[in-house]
Design an enzyme around this catalytic site. Structure first.
Site, PDB file in Angstrom:
ATOM      1  N   ARG A 165      -6.908  -4.793 -12.850  1.00  0.00           N
ATOM      2  CA  ARG A 165      -6.201  -3.674 -12.211  1.00  0.00           C
ATOM      3  C   ARG A 165      -5.146  -3.035 -13.132  1.00  0.00           C
ATOM      4  O   ARG A 165      -4.104  -2.556 -12.671  1.00  0.00           O
ATOM      5  CB  ARG A 165      -5.521  -4.099 -10.916  1.00  0.00           C
ATOM      6  CG  ARG A 165      -6.461  -4.400  -9.784  1.00  0.00           C
ATOM      7  CD  ARG A 165      -7.271  -3.194  -9.361  1.00  0.00           C
ATOM      8  NE  ARG A 165      -8.023  -3.495  -8.159  1.00  0.00           N
ATOM      9  CZ  ARG A 165      -9.187  -4.162  -8.144  1.00  0.00           C
ATOM     10  NH1 ARG A 165      -9.751  -4.564  -9.270  1.00  0.00           N
ATOM     11  NH2 ARG A 165      -9.792  -4.402  -7.003  1.00  0.00           N
ATOM     12  N   SER A 242      -6.123  -2.270  -1.171  1.00  0.00           N
ATOM     13  CA  SER A 242      -5.297  -3.478  -1.308  1.00  0.00           C
ATOM     14  C   SER A 242      -3.890  -3.052  -1.701  1.00  0.00           C
ATOM     15  O   SER A 242      -3.723  -2.346  -2.686  1.00  0.00           O
ATOM     16  CB  SER A 242      -5.848  -4.382  -2.408  1.00  0.00           C
ATOM     17  OG  SER A 242      -7.163  -4.787  -2.114  1.00  0.00           O
ATOM     18  N   GLU A 346       0.079  -2.904  -5.824  1.00  0.00           N
ATOM     19  CA  GLU A 346      -0.930  -2.259  -6.661  1.00  0.00           C
ATOM     20  C   GLU A 346      -0.708  -0.742  -6.766  1.00  0.00           C
ATOM     21  O   GLU A 346      -0.905  -0.174  -7.834  1.00  0.00           O
ATOM     22  CB  GLU A 346      -2.316  -2.564  -6.053  1.00  0.00           C
ATOM     23  CG  GLU A 346      -3.469  -2.088  -6.896  1.00  0.00           C
ATOM     24  CD  GLU A 346      -4.802  -2.293  -6.196  1.00  0.00           C
ATOM     25  OE1 GLU A 346      -5.263  -3.433  -6.142  1.00  0.00           O
ATOM     26  OE2 GLU A 346      -5.384  -1.303  -5.733  1.00  0.00           O
TER      27      GLU A 346
HETATM   28  N1  EPU Z   1      -8.546 -13.205   3.239  1.00  0.00           N
HETATM   29  C1  EPU Z   1      -7.827 -13.647   4.309  1.00  0.00           C
HETATM   30  N2  EPU Z   1      -7.448 -12.775   5.287  1.00  0.00           N
HETATM   31  C2  EPU Z   1      -7.767 -11.471   5.234  1.00  0.00           C
HETATM   32  C3  EPU Z   1      -8.510 -10.988   4.136  1.00  0.00           C
HETATM   33  C4  EPU Z   1      -8.903 -11.865   3.144  1.00  0.00           C
HETATM   34  O1  EPU Z   1      -7.522 -14.830   4.386  1.00  0.00           O
HETATM   35  O2  EPU Z   1      -7.382 -10.728   6.146  1.00  0.00           O
HETATM   36  C5  EPU Z   1      -8.941 -14.140   2.177  1.00  0.00           C
HETATM   37  C6  EPU Z   1     -10.268 -14.809   2.426  1.00  0.00           C
HETATM   38  O3  EPU Z   1     -10.189 -16.116   1.983  1.00  0.00           O
HETATM   39  C7  EPU Z   1     -11.217 -14.017   1.532  1.00  0.00           C
HETATM   40  C8  EPU Z   1     -10.332 -13.704   0.351  1.00  0.00           C
HETATM   41  O4  EPU Z   1      -9.053 -13.469   0.947  1.00  0.00           O
HETATM   42  O5  EPU Z   1     -12.316 -14.774   1.151  1.00  0.00           O
HETATM   43  C9  EPU Z   1     -10.762 -12.498  -0.463  1.00  0.00           C
HETATM   44  O6  EPU Z   1     -10.860 -11.355   0.376  1.00  0.00           O
HETATM   45  P1  EPU Z   1     -11.796 -10.113  -0.036  1.00  0.00           P
HETATM   46  O7  EPU Z   1     -13.155 -10.573  -0.365  1.00  0.00           O
HETATM   47  O8  EPU Z   1     -11.648  -9.050   0.987  1.00  0.00           O
HETATM   48  O9  EPU Z   1     -11.201  -9.621  -1.406  1.00  0.00           O
HETATM   49  P2  EPU Z   1      -9.694  -9.270  -1.834  1.00  0.00           P
HETATM   50  O10 EPU Z   1      -9.325 -10.208  -2.936  1.00  0.00           O
HETATM   51  O11 EPU Z   1      -8.799  -9.209  -0.678  1.00  0.00           O
HETATM   52  C10 EPU Z   1     -10.425  -7.682  -3.727  1.00  0.00           C
HETATM   53  C11 EPU Z   1      -9.937  -6.368  -4.280  1.00  0.00           C
HETATM   54  C12 EPU Z   1     -10.508  -5.212  -3.470  1.00  0.00           C
HETATM   55  C13 EPU Z   1     -12.025  -5.289  -3.527  1.00  0.00           C
HETATM   56  C14 EPU Z   1     -12.463  -6.649  -2.958  1.00  0.00           C
HETATM   57  C15 EPU Z   1     -13.943  -6.859  -3.099  1.00  0.00           C
HETATM   58  C16 EPU Z   1      -7.747  -6.715  -5.278  1.00  0.00           C
HETATM   59  C17 EPU Z   1      -6.277  -6.564  -5.116  1.00  0.00           C
HETATM   60  N3  EPU Z   1      -8.475  -6.320  -4.246  1.00  0.00           N
HETATM   61  O12 EPU Z   1      -9.881  -7.813  -2.429  1.00  0.00           O
HETATM   62  O13 EPU Z   1     -10.095  -4.018  -4.078  1.00  0.00           O
HETATM   63  O14 EPU Z   1     -12.623  -4.242  -2.796  1.00  0.00           O
HETATM   64  O15 EPU Z   1     -11.831  -7.713  -3.710  1.00  0.00           O
HETATM   65  O16 EPU Z   1     -14.263  -7.076  -4.435  1.00  0.00           O
HETATM   66  O17 EPU Z   1      -8.216  -7.154  -6.329  1.00  0.00           O
HETATM   67  C18 EPU Z   1      -8.259  -2.502  -4.078  1.00  0.00           C
HETATM   68  O18 EPU Z   1      -7.996  -2.911  -5.199  1.00  0.00           O
HETATM   69  O19 EPU Z   1      -7.573  -1.582  -3.525  1.00  0.00           O
HETATM   70  C19 EPU Z   1      -9.356  -3.083  -3.365  1.00  0.00           C
HETATM   71  C20 EPU Z   1      -9.648  -2.764  -2.106  1.00  0.00           C
END
Ligand code: EPU
Length: 354
Positions: A165, A242, A346
């Site tokens: 990022r 995010s 972010e």
């Molecule tokens: N989780 C929770 N509660 C929630 C949401 C998530 O506990 O409400 C935990 C779960 O364990 C889940 C883990 O967080 O398995 C990861 O969640 P998710 O797969 O939604 O991915 P993320 O890490 O929250 C990242 C990126 C997103 C991208 C997704 C999919 C960052 C900051 N965010 O989200 O990017 O779409 O992976 O690859 O790296 C963005 O950068 O704006 C963005 C949306």
């Protein structure tokens, strides 16, 4: 000052109209519909030493509620062209439109980046990524206006210091992205599937590929389920995606963080991923386990966590930037207290700080 630049200048435009969080105070906005007018406008404002705020899709921006002191240069270019195995997009082109057109044209590579709000030119700035793909892997070159020299040049990814990022274009006013060019797969196959949840839904093993169109549909479904596809009718999507990056905890501190988690939650499985120089924790998981449930703080608050994903801070209709900032501080401080991890926002902040 902007006469002859081709920009359309409007005063007192609420930036809430130009950001996906739908917050932000009034500003003078110069709309630039061509790359020539974008270049001429930025050069004219720089020559007059007027502060400039560049806005395209407005999806990664948190601007103060007060009058914005800068002239907002709105990048409204839209051109998209395909080559034999490439796509070139002007900076203002809607990103998901670029991905959709690539898939329709029979090209693979970008499909994991479907449904991301914002513009094509913003994607290299913070090395946008989702579902196991980051744009730096597919980027062939970026066309930049160097604001110190006024020169325009295509540069290659190795000069842009990409990370998770981030890039040398983030938190810097030195250059304006004018266009981006990506290398695509001419056979229409997707990038290798690296994200478990996505691979599972497609019945694929991790590392396999699938037709780009099928991957795009699946990614859109996954994102929509998390409120990460813009929908004016759904306040869960009035967000900047995010709000915090997933924290990379340095190796030397990982045991301390895991101990803090165990102290509070007992012996639970903790989702972690390899990071550069440390271990990447999931910000959404930490937020939820620190006591901030989906929808926090509750139905009457103007700014709330998304009811579908704790990592998205959302505007329920009449939130202000101050409301978003207050919520962000509460969440950041709660996670820091609970687990000793300081989450970093972010979005780019303008006129406000957490
Ligand atoms: N989780 C929770 N509660 C929630 C949401 C998530 O506990 O409400 C935990 C779960 O364990 C889940 C883990 O967080 O398995 C990861 O969640 P998710 O797969 O939604 O991915 P993320 O890490 O929250 C990242 C990126 C997103 C991208 C997704 C999919 C960052 C900051 N965010 O989200 O990017 O779409 O992976 O690859 O790296 C963005 O950068 O704006 C963005 C949306």
């Amino acid at each position: 000052m902007l006469a002859g630049t081709g920009a359309l200048v409007r005063s007192a435009v609420p930036l809430a109209e130009l950001t996906t969080l739908r917050v932000g105070g009034p500003a003078t906005v110069a709309d630039c519909a061509t790359t020539e007018s974008l270049v001429a406008t930025v050069r004219a404002l720089d020559a007059a030493e007027v502060p400039v705020l560049l806005v395209a899709g407005g999806s990664n921006l948190l601007v103060s509620d007060d009058d914005v002191a800068s002239v907002v240069v709105r990048i409204a270019t839209e051109g998209v062209e395909f080559g034999a195995g490439s796509v070139t997009a002007e900076a203002g082109a809607n990103w998901d439109g670029v991905v959709a057109a690539s898939v329709r044209a029979g090209f693979g590579g970008l499909e994991c980046l479907s449904g991301i709000p914002g513009s094509a030119g913003a994607t290299p700035v913070q090395n946008v990524g989702a579902y196991g793909v980051e744009v730096d892997r597919l980027l062939r070159r970026v066309r930049l206006l160097d604001r110190a020299t006024g020169e325009i040049d295509w540069v290659t990814p190795d000069t842009l210091a990409f990370g998770y990022r981030t890039s040398r274009l983030k938190h810097s006013d030195a250059a304006v992205v004018l266009a981006v060019e990506f290398t695509l797969h001419p056979d229409g196959t997707s990038a290798p599937l690296r994200y478990r949840e996505l691979a599972q839904r497609l019945g694929a093993a991790e590392g396999e590929t699938r037709p780009a169109a099928a991957v795009r549909e699946t990614v859109l479904g996954l994102r929509a389920g998390k409120g990460m596809v813009l929908d004016p009718a759904d306040h869960d999507t009035w967000s900047a995606g995010s709000f915090f990056t997933n924290p990379v905890v340095p190796d030397a501190e990982v045991d301390r963080v895991l101990a803090a988690i165990r102290d509070r939650l007992g012996d639970v499985p903790v989702p972690t991923y390899p990071g550069v120089g440390g271990v990447k924790f999931s910000a959404g998981w930490l937020i939820e386990r620190a006591g901030f449930a989906k929808g926090f703080p509750g139905p009457d608050a103007p700014a709330r966590l998304s009811t579908k994903h704790t990592l998205a801070l959302t505007n329920r209709g009449d939130a202000t930037t101050a409301d978003i900032v207050a919520l962000a501080r509460t969440v950041r401080d709660g996670v820091a207290e609970g687990f000793g991890v300081v989450l970093v926002p972010e979005p780019v902040t303008v006129g406000v700080e957490l």
